[in-house]
Write an enzyme that holds these catalytic residues in place. Structure first.
Site, mmCIF file in Angstrom:
data_model
loop_
_atom_site.group_PDB
_atom_site.id
_atom_site.type_symbol
_atom_site.label_atom_id
_atom_site.label_comp_id
_atom_site.label_asym_id
_atom_site.label_seq_id
_atom_site.Cartn_x
_atom_site.Cartn_y
_atom_site.Cartn_z
ATOM 1 C CD GLU A 13 4.251 5.256 4.513
ATOM 2 O OE1 GLU A 13 3.835 5.892 5.496
ATOM 3 O OE2 GLU A 13 4.213 4.012 4.425
ATOM 4 C CG ASP B 115 -0.899 0.947 2.194
ATOM 5 O OD1 ASP B 115 -1.602 1.907 1.952
ATOM 6 O OD2 ASP B 115 -0.189 0.832 3.186
ATOM 7 C CE1 TYR C 45 -4.687 3.655 4.265
ATOM 8 C CE2 TYR C 45 -3.451 1.693 4.847
ATOM 9 C CZ TYR C 45 -3.513 2.936 4.259
ATOM 10 O OH TYR C 45 -2.398 3.472 3.660
ATOM 11 C CG ASP D 132 2.863 -0.594 4.833
ATOM 12 O OD1 ASP D 132 2.694 -0.526 3.598
ATOM 13 O OD2 ASP D 132 1.933 -0.418 5.633
#
Ligand SMILES: *[C@@H]1O[C@H](CO)[C@@H](O)[C@H](O)[C@H]1NC(C)=O
Length: 504
Positions: free
Chosen positions: A479, A78, A229, A81
């Site tokens: 990120e 995603d 999430y 990670d």
């Protein structure tokens, strides 16, 4: 030399510089588009194909799904990670597909690469929904994963599969998966009819499951998806979004009835997470992996504008647009001094790309109907919507106070220390020895640039004052995520074709 002359030389230089900047920016949307799509190859999980271009990445997580007797290999990690979170992955897929549906005609040879990026996700979503009455919500124990700084190729953390079913449902992940499959079906309609049919048939089944067995996935597979999430806004927005996509693709009345019967039941105020706290926000002004509010209104406006079913979609979409114009009295987003759009919460670039995508799509719908938007005293033409979107795209690509492109590998100056495990650890190709969970920590903490270029990755971005420390340990800013890049694919395709906008 008199100071007057000095000034005029400086002025001249700065004009030349501005012209050059303008030229560079308007010539490079094509390059940015290629890279924006290439990024998805760096996020690939599973067995990599022989035509893999980002070849410092290797096969990983080949046994995903074996704990539940399924083949769940494939799909995308995603962000920085190594977890496969289906909810945001499905949303990214929907946005990639929407990019191709609206702007694929402008992509040239990149359209095939864009379709490949969709297929990589869609194949995985087909696996995730291969058993009737079940939908995969995530693969990979997220807490174990986040506790390590490990290459995906080395992963030895539990690859737990989190699956929702009839007794433990998850309507948001299921309905978003249905939306992704439906949108992908439309994206493939002209190039691969057989695949397109497989996708739409599955989308219908998955939507039925999402609707019939209702629930929040956090109550079914909580630790697999929360707090990463959680669906803070509830699942009704995903059900309506899924039905709207199914209607757009199939034209079947029952899906339109679903949208019409449920749109008023989506709460006007919904929760979103801001710096760890829940905050009530206006549904019409939100759009992202969690909340589909503004996306539903824009999507549906594509077929109801100027018709008697325009309400509430068009007025609400207009209100959303009015929340973004810097000169609008109804503006609710903020802008940095350098001009980047800000919404509260981390990974701000996801808002800049997703909102700009909606601006651009809505501008096309308005043009088709000779429409304009009134925001109190301010009136916006479609060109004004496109200008705002272009301002965001240009900022991301380097027209900002730091002169920094926030897309890795684009332009001369871009982030070097992105928060991304695979990119920051040595490639398995050059360093085949296993690097254990905590043995990756020195690479995480190192001040050195990442050894592997995750070309095309767009990071969370600078702070409200246009500052960017380029620090790997600052995840919200450094990120990349799939849902930052996905809508940007469509935006770049459009500006590649129309680099110069008409004056408003
Ligand atoms: C349904 O899903 C829950 C949560 O993943 C799981 O614990 C349960 O065993 C599943 N039930 C069946 C019949 O598969």
């Amino acid at each position: 030399m008199g100071s007057g002359k000095c000034m005029s030389l400086l002025t001249l230089l700065s004009i030349v510089w501005m012209v050059m900047l303008g030229k560079v920016a308007s010539q490079d949307y094509g390059d940015a588009l290629s890279k924006c799509i290439l990024f998805f190859e760096g996020q690939r999980s599973g067995k990599l194909p022989s035509n893999q271009r980002m070849n410092w990445r290797k096969d990983s997580a080949l046994r995903d799904g074996s704990d539940v007797g399924m083949d769940l290999s494939g799909g995308y990690y995603d962000a920085g990670d190594n977890v496969k979170f289906n909810f945001p992955m499905a949303f990214s897929t929907t946005m990639l597909a929407w990019s191709v549906i609206e702007f694929g005609q402008y992509m040239g040879s990149e359209q095939q690469n864009a379709l490949n990026s969709i297929r990589w996700a869609a194949d995985y979503l087909l696996k995730s929904t291969a058993v009737a009455g079940k939908v995969t919500a995530a693969v990979g124990n997220p807490n174990a994963d986040h506790n390590c700084w490990e290459r995906p190729e080395d992963m030895d953390t539990p690859r737990t599969s989190y699956v929702v079913n009839q007794t433990h449902p998850g309507s948001e992940v299921s309905a978003e998966t249905a939306a992704a499959l439906a949108a992908s079906s439309l994206a493939f309609k002209s190039s691969d009819q057989a695949y397109s049919k497989v996708l739409i048939d599955r989308a219908k089944e998955v939507f039925d499951f999402a609707d019939k067995f209702r629930g929040n996935y956090k109550d079914s597979v909580g630790e697999g998806v929360c707090p990463f999430y959680c669906d803070f806004s509830g699942y009704l927005d995903e059900l309506v979004w899924g039905a709207a996509w199914l209607f757009k693709v199939t034209n079947e009345q029952k899906y339109w009835d679903f949208v019409q019967n449920n749109i008023a039941h989506i709460p006007k105020q919904v929760n979103r997470i801001v710096d760890g706290n829940l905050q009530a926000v206006n549904n019409f002004a939100e759009f992202g992996w969690d909340n589909k509010g503004a996306g539903i209104n824009v999507l549906v406006s594509g077929w109801v504008m100027n018709s008697k079913t325009a309400d509430p979609y068009v007025p609400q979409a207009n209100k959303f647009m009015c929340s973004m114009f810097p000169e609008s009295p109804e503006k609710t987003v903020s802008y940095s001094p350098g001009g980047l759009m800000f919404k509260p919460g981390g990974s701000n670039m996801q808002h800049a790309t997703a909102f700009s995508f909606l601006l651009l799509v809505y501008a096309q719908y308005l043009k088709k109907h000779s429409g304009r938007i009134s925001c109190g005293s301010f009136e916006a033409t479609p060109s004004r919507l496109e200008q705002v979107a272009k301002g965001q795209a240009d900022y991301i690509l380097g027209k900002n106070p730091l002169g920094m492109s926030y897309m890795v590998g684009f332009s001369q100056k871009f982030p070097q220390r992105i928060h991304h495990r695979a990119s920051s650890l040595p490639s398995v190709g050059g360093h085949p020895g296993h690097i254990k969970c905590k043995d990756g920590t020195p690479y995480f903490q190192s001040k050195n640039p990442n050894p592997n270029m995750l070309t095309g990755a767009i990071v969370g971005g600078p702070d409200k004052k246009d500052q960017f420390p380029d620090d790997r340990t600052n995840a919200p800013e450094s990120e990349p995520t799939t849902y930052i890049n996905a809508p940007f694919v469509g935006i770049l395709a459009y500006f590649k074709a129309f680099p110069k906008l008409p004056a408003v």
